[in-house]
Design a protein around this motif. Structure first.
Motif, PDB file in Angstrom:
ATOM      1  N   GLU A  38       0.833  -1.199   0.000  1.00  0.00           N
ATOM      2  CA  GLU A  38       0.000   0.000   0.000  1.00  0.00           C
ATOM      3  C   GLU A  38       0.868   1.250   0.000  1.00  0.00           C
ATOM      4  N   GLN A  70       0.330   5.366   1.259  1.00  0.00           N
ATOM      5  CA  GLN A  70      -0.525   6.381   1.871  1.00  0.00           C
ATOM      6  C   GLN A  70      -0.431   7.634   1.002  1.00  0.00           C
ATOM      7  N   ASN A 101      -5.239   5.194   1.985  1.00  0.00           N
ATOM      8  CA  ASN A 101      -4.323   4.106   1.675  1.00  0.00           C
ATOM      9  C   ASN A 101      -4.764   3.444   0.377  1.00  0.00           C
TER      10      ASN A 101
END
Length: 108
Positions: free
Chosen positions: A13, A15, A58
């Motif tokens: 992921e 952010q 995210n």
């Protein structure tokens, strides 16, 4: 407008923080980001005391074939006004004759 990214080491992921300066909002009391990452449903940016609008989302780095997500900002001022991000990673055409901003989720 600004987009900053922080790539997570423990998950696939990134952010992504979306920010809009007060002078770019045309005195709007609310600002939203819409994009593929939220099924094109509006996500409200929080208005800070400084007048800055900000939100962090995210985004998975392993779920898009192209490793990018399309998005736009909505600045409601009685009618919805769609804006592209001048600091986007890129732009791509949309089916309405305009362009969407693009955020890339691969480390550069």
């Amino acid at each position: 407008m600004a987009v900053t990214k922080k790539f997570l080491k423990t998950k696939p992921e990134v952010q992504v923080t979306f920010e809009i300066q007060p002078d770019s909002t045309e005195s709007a009391s609310k600002v939203y980001v819409v994009g593929e990452f939220a099924g094109w449903e509006p996500v409200e940016l929080k208005k800070l005391k400084s007048g800055l609008f900000k939100t962090t989302i995210n985004l998975p780095t392993n779920q898009q074939d192209s490793y990018q997500y399309r998005y736009r900002f909505i600045l409601p001022d009685g009618s919805e006004k769609f804006e592209n991000d001048v600091q986007a990673d890129g732009y791509c055409g949309n089916p309405y004759g305009g362009e969407n901003s693009v955020v890339c989720v691969l480390p550069q």
